[in-house]
Design a protein around this motif. Structure first.
Motif, PDB file in Angstrom:
ATOM      1  N   VAL A 217      36.111  25.188  27.144  1.00 52.12           N
ATOM      2  CA  VAL A 217      36.459  26.493  27.025  1.00 52.12           C
ATOM      3  C   VAL A 217      36.401  27.306  28.233  1.00 52.12           C
ATOM      4  O   VAL A 217      35.112  27.150  29.031  1.00 52.12           O
ATOM      5  CB  VAL A 217      35.955  27.245  25.997  1.00 52.12           C
ATOM      6  CG1 VAL A 217      35.943  28.600  25.567  1.00 52.12           C
ATOM      7  CG2 VAL A 217      36.087  26.482  24.604  1.00 52.12           C
ATOM      8  N   SER A 218      37.158  28.080  28.696  1.00 50.39           N
ATOM      9  CA  SER A 218      36.988  28.855  29.829  1.00 50.39           C
ATOM     10  C   SER A 218      37.702  30.177  29.980  1.00 50.39           C
ATOM     11  O   SER A 218      38.632  30.342  29.232  1.00 50.39           O
ATOM     12  CB  SER A 218      37.450  27.968  31.000  1.00 50.39           C
ATOM     13  OG  SER A 218      37.375  28.610  32.371  1.00 50.39           O
ATOM     14  N   ALA A 219      37.426  31.223  30.568  1.00 49.67           N
ATOM     15  CA  ALA A 219      37.962  32.306  31.259  1.00 49.67           C
ATOM     16  C   ALA A 219      39.289  31.857  31.749  1.00 49.67           C
ATOM     17  O   ALA A 219      39.417  30.705  32.283  1.00 49.67           O
ATOM     18  CB  ALA A 219      37.352  33.289  31.718  1.00 49.67           C
ATOM     19  N   ASN A 220      40.385  32.814  31.681  1.00 50.07           N
ATOM     20  CA  ASN A 220      41.602  32.425  32.217  1.00 50.07           C
ATOM     21  C   ASN A 220      41.645  32.502  33.919  1.00 50.07           C
ATOM     22  O   ASN A 220      42.086  33.897  34.663  1.00 50.07           O
ATOM     23  CB  ASN A 220      42.731  33.312  31.925  1.00 50.07           C
ATOM     24  CG  ASN A 220      44.254  32.920  32.115  1.00 50.07           C
ATOM     25  OD1 ASN A 220      44.432  32.005  32.496  1.00 50.07           O
ATOM     26  ND2 ASN A 220      44.996  33.885  31.975  1.00 50.07           N
ATOM     27  N   ALA A 221      41.021  31.586  34.539  1.00 48.56           N
ATOM     28  CA  ALA A 221      40.809  31.844  36.053  1.00 48.56           C
ATOM     29  C   ALA A 221      42.073  31.921  36.903  1.00 48.56           C
ATOM     30  O   ALA A 221      43.149  31.325  36.431  1.00 48.56           O
ATOM     31  CB  ALA A 221      40.063  30.775  36.612  1.00 48.56           C
ATOM     32  N   ILE A 222      41.989  32.581  37.888  1.00 46.02           N
ATOM     33  CA  ILE A 222      43.257  32.506  38.759  1.00 46.02           C
ATOM     34  C   ILE A 222      42.866  31.700  39.943  1.00 46.02           C
ATOM     35  O   ILE A 222      42.032  32.063  40.873  1.00 46.02           O
ATOM     36  CB  ILE A 222      43.452  33.970  39.357  1.00 46.02           C
ATOM     37  CG1 ILE A 222      44.090  34.894  38.074  1.00 46.02           C
ATOM     38  CG2 ILE A 222      44.885  34.060  40.188  1.00 46.02           C
ATOM     39  CD1 ILE A 222      44.370  36.159  38.350  1.00 46.02           C
ATOM     40  N   ASN A 223      43.755  30.532  40.154  1.00 45.70           N
ATOM     41  CA  ASN A 223      43.511  29.908  41.279  1.00 45.70           C
ATOM     42  C   ASN A 223      44.563  30.260  42.446  1.00 45.70           C
ATOM     43  O   ASN A 223      45.781  29.579  42.137  1.00 45.70           O
ATOM     44  CB  ASN A 223      43.408  28.389  40.927  1.00 45.70           C
ATOM     45  CG  ASN A 223      43.168  27.316  42.086  1.00 45.70           C
ATOM     46  OD1 ASN A 223      42.118  27.715  42.909  1.00 45.70           O
ATOM     47  ND2 ASN A 223      43.718  26.302  42.021  1.00 45.70           N
ATOM     48  N   SER A 224      44.158  30.912  43.174  1.00 47.43           N
ATOM     49  CA  SER A 224      45.382  31.817  44.040  1.00 47.43           C
ATOM     50  C   SER A 224      45.424  31.284  45.607  1.00 47.43           C
ATOM     51  O   SER A 224      46.539  31.452  46.146  1.00 47.43           O
ATOM     52  CB  SER A 224      44.976  33.184  44.168  1.00 47.43           C
ATOM     53  OG  SER A 224      43.634  33.304  44.770  1.00 47.43           O
ATOM     54  N   THR A 225      44.749  30.268  46.055  1.00 45.35           N
ATOM     55  CA  THR A 225      44.950  29.859  47.658  1.00 45.35           C
ATOM     56  C   THR A 225      45.626  28.702  48.007  1.00 45.35           C
ATOM     57  O   THR A 225      46.453  28.831  48.893  1.00 45.35           O
ATOM     58  CB  THR A 225      43.452  29.701  48.216  1.00 45.35           C
ATOM     59  OG1 THR A 225      42.725  28.907  47.490  1.00 45.35           O
ATOM     60  CG2 THR A 225      42.752  31.167  48.282  1.00 45.35           C
ATOM     61  N   PRO A 226      45.643  27.581  47.111  1.00 40.55           N
ATOM     62  CA  PRO A 226      45.171  26.926  45.813  1.00 40.55           C
ATOM     63  C   PRO A 226      43.701  26.271  45.979  1.00 40.55           C
ATOM     64  O   PRO A 226      43.677  25.238  45.655  1.00 40.55           O
ATOM     65  CB  PRO A 226      46.219  26.151  45.366  1.00 40.55           C
ATOM     66  CG  PRO A 226      46.778  25.494  46.616  1.00 40.55           C
ATOM     67  CD  PRO A 226      46.661  26.429  47.696  1.00 40.55           C
ATOM     68  N   ASN A 227      43.098  26.891  46.751  1.00 43.61           N
ATOM     69  CA  ASN A 227      41.602  26.177  47.338  1.00 43.61           C
ATOM     70  C   ASN A 227      40.560  26.954  46.794  1.00 43.61           C
ATOM     71  O   ASN A 227      39.504  27.226  47.800  1.00 43.61           O
ATOM     72  CB  ASN A 227      41.565  25.669  48.499  1.00 43.61           C
ATOM     73  CG  ASN A 227      40.758  24.830  48.711  1.00 43.61           C
ATOM     74  OD1 ASN A 227      39.645  24.059  47.839  1.00 43.61           O
ATOM     75  ND2 ASN A 227      40.054  24.601  50.148  1.00 43.61           N
ATOM     76  N   ASP A 228      40.421  27.593  45.933  1.00 42.49           N
ATOM     77  CA  ASP A 228      39.267  28.845  45.482  1.00 42.49           C
ATOM     78  C   ASP A 228      38.487  28.142  44.451  1.00 42.49           C
ATOM     79  O   ASP A 228      38.612  28.697  43.185  1.00 42.49           O
ATOM     80  CB  ASP A 228      39.997  30.053  45.239  1.00 42.49           C
ATOM     81  CG  ASP A 228      39.037  31.066  44.984  1.00 42.49           C
ATOM     82  OD1 ASP A 228      37.802  31.077  45.108  1.00 42.49           O
ATOM     83  OD2 ASP A 228      39.393  32.253  44.958  1.00 42.49           O
ATOM     84  N   TYR A 229      37.691  27.149  44.658  1.00 41.55           N
ATOM     85  CA  TYR A 229      36.973  26.257  43.754  1.00 41.55           C
ATOM     86  C   TYR A 229      36.127  27.340  43.080  1.00 41.55           C
ATOM     87  O   TYR A 229      35.712  27.369  41.711  1.00 41.55           O
ATOM     88  CB  TYR A 229      36.184  25.257  44.265  1.00 41.55           C
ATOM     89  CG  TYR A 229      35.468  24.300  43.552  1.00 41.55           C
ATOM     90  CD1 TYR A 229      36.292  23.231  42.687  1.00 41.55           C
ATOM     91  CD2 TYR A 229      34.165  24.412  43.060  1.00 41.55           C
ATOM     92  CE1 TYR A 229      35.421  22.616  41.832  1.00 41.55           C
ATOM     93  CE2 TYR A 229      33.300  23.611  42.402  1.00 41.55           C
ATOM     94  CZ  TYR A 229      34.109  22.669  41.572  1.00 41.55           C
ATOM     95  OH  TYR A 229      33.552  21.733  40.659  1.00 41.55           O
ATOM     96  N   SER A 230      35.568  28.068  43.802  1.00 49.53           N
ATOM     97  CA  SER A 230      34.553  29.038  43.266  1.00 49.53           C
ATOM     98  C   SER A 230      35.150  30.006  42.338  1.00 49.53           C
ATOM     99  O   SER A 230      34.357  30.110  41.046  1.00 49.53           O
ATOM    100  CB  SER A 230      34.052  29.959  44.486  1.00 49.53           C
ATOM    101  OG  SER A 230      33.025  31.015  44.107  1.00 49.53           O
ATOM    102  N   THR A 231      36.229  30.562  42.309  1.00 50.04           N
ATOM    103  CA  THR A 231      36.756  31.706  41.313  1.00 50.04           C
ATOM    104  C   THR A 231      37.360  30.787  40.329  1.00 50.04           C
ATOM    105  O   THR A 231      37.399  31.096  38.952  1.00 50.04           O
ATOM    106  CB  THR A 231      37.874  32.233  42.046  1.00 50.04           C
ATOM    107  OG1 THR A 231      37.177  33.301  43.181  1.00 50.04           O
ATOM    108  CG2 THR A 231      38.452  33.246  41.054  1.00 50.04           C
TER     109      THR A 231
END
Length: 467
Positions: A217-231
């Motif tokens: 279960v997770s919030a709808n994260a945005i992976n934008s860089t596509p290398n933003d492991y933190s976010t």
């Protein structure tokens, strides 16, 4: 579009924006279109004003029979102009736009629509709508099954692939389908998660991706860089997964500290070691043996095992426990739980759910939100999952044994939602939709659809807990 922010505004522009005839507008009622019921009205009051659609809610259907039900809705606010059309979208598709649209008059307040000639033992979906001059508003989509009929046992199968980053065969319930805010779990929540598994991954999993994710279960994260492991990953993310390389069952929560830094809570159980605190004996997997489709451990007659996680606000061994077929498998490895910082208990963001895959997207591969990219680490063999339930408390060992029900499962009521039950999916035929391929929850009765992609499919017969 809204009225201009400056300059002159004509009666014609006001009429167009608020969806009324120019003949209906007068100096006496002009202010009512911008919520000024009395007193002077200035031209500047209209700058940037925009029309509003009605406010509407969909009620749970009533008068349920094998061939009919009564739909209900309530329009609590007219919006910026009169409601000229109201009614329902209704059919067997979880996507409202694919169902039949039927008008039920006009105006505000409560209204109903009786539907007859339905199919017994079938799940239907209703979405109320209301239209005024500013457009169409819709209430939530609610599901309701007719009585009778022959519902058959079902499950969901995640199709295996040697591409561990593939999401082609994912099984997810996107955040747009969030069934209840009760799934917004944090590191300090108290809950019980229960699933049944028929393991399909092979002993080669370690060389083909290493991990088999089971639940998330997770919030709808945005992976934008596509290398933003933190976010992407540190985003109110609960995950339960098997690590074949180390033969561990892992439970973890990843989030953010108040200063924005990454933070996690985690623990695990060894599955191949005997003795105190290890699970080789309790699971039936055996000493030195790894979990796979050739060594499923203790199973029921259809080769399913019931896996239960209880969590009481922390990862300490006294607060996090794992049960296999109703039996406590032993003490988790980290006495006080392994942790880094204190995550913020964020319950504001909507959550998505994932089964047999991650609840977030793979880094260095895909960009987009979790809804778009979640579902990798699905394993290298066809694994079946059945009877997923989530509870808002730590269930007692007796209650967990009741869920096991001597290997038969199926003990959760489908006629009255048990107290403390957040969500429950039995995946039986009367909760399945053929196109798009999906299954809805038994509880709650609105939203929460899981979508099955690619070569993944429904299971039946001996590929269910008790079929």
């Amino acid at each position: 579009m809204p009225l201009p922010e400056s300059g002159p505004i004509s009666m014609s522009q006001v009429a167009t924006e608020f969806g009324v005839s120019q003949a209906d507008i007068s100096l006496a009622n002009l202010g009512t279109y911008i919520d000024i019921e009395s007193g002077p009205v200035a031209l500047s009051d209209f700058y940037g004003a925009a029309g509003n659609t009605p406010t509407i809610s969909t009620n749970t259907p009533s008068s349920i029979t094998s061939t009919g039900m009564t739909l209900g809705a309530y329009i609590s606010s007219v919006g910026s102009s009169a409601v000229t059309n109201r009614g329902f979208y209704f059919g067997t598709n979880s996507n409202y736009a694919s169902n039949t649209k039927t008008q039920v008059g006009s105006g505000t307040g409560a209204y109903t629509l009786a539907r007859t000639g339905l199919t017994a033992g079938t799940t239907y979906y209703a979405t109320a709508y209301a239209i005024n001059g500013s457009g169409e508003a819709r209430g939530s989509t609610v599901s309701q099954g007719t009585t009778g009929g022959t519902a058959t046992s079902g499950s969901a199968m995640r199709y295996g692939t040697t591409d561990n980053l593939s999401i082609a065969n994912r099984i997810i319930s996107p955040s747009t389908e969030e069934p209840t805010t009760g799934i917004r779990l944090t590191h300090s929540s108290t809950f019980t998660m229960n699933i049944w598994l028929k393991v399909g991954w092979t002993s080669a999993l370690n060389s083909q991706g290493r991990h088999q994710f089971l639940w998330g279960v997770s919030a709808n994260a945005i992976n934008s860089t596509p290398n933003d492991y933190s976010t992407n990953v540190y985003n109110n993310n609960w995950r339960l997964y098997y690590d074949e390389h180390l033969n561990r069952l892992n439970i973890s929560f990843l989030g953010k500290q108040s200063n924005g830094s990454n933070s996690y809570r985690q623990n695990f159980w060894w599955l191949h070691k005997p003795g105190t605190g290890n699970a080789a004996i309790q699971t039936g997997l055996g000493s030195g043996s790894y979990w796979s489709n050739t060594n499923r451990g203790d199973v029921n007659d259809n080769d399913f095992s019931m896996l239960t996680i209880t969590y009481n606000g922390s990862m300490s061994t006294s607060n996090v426990k794992c049960y296999w077929n109703g039996n406590n498998i032993g003490t988790a490895y980290y006495g006080s739980g392994q942790n880094s910082g204190t995550p913020v208990a964020d319950t504001d963001q909507v959550r998505l759910q994932a089964l047999l895959g991650t609840a977030y997207g793979p880094n260095n591969v895909l960009t987009g939100t979790g809804d778009q990219t979640a579902g990798y680490f699905g394993g290298n063999g066809n694994t079946y999952i059945d009877q997923y339930s989530l509870w808002d408390s730590v269930l007692s060992s007796t209650a967990i044994s009741d869920l096991y029900n001597e290997g038969e499962g199926g003990s959760i009521s489908t006629t009255e939602q048990p107290s403390g039950l957040i969500v429950y999916y039995n995946m039986n035929s009367n909760y399945q939709t053929a196109s798009p391929k999906s299954f809805g929850p038994v509880w709650p009765t609105s939203n929460g659809e899981f979508y099955i992609s690619g070569s993944s499919d429904f299971g039946s017969g001996t590929n269910t807990v008790s079929g």
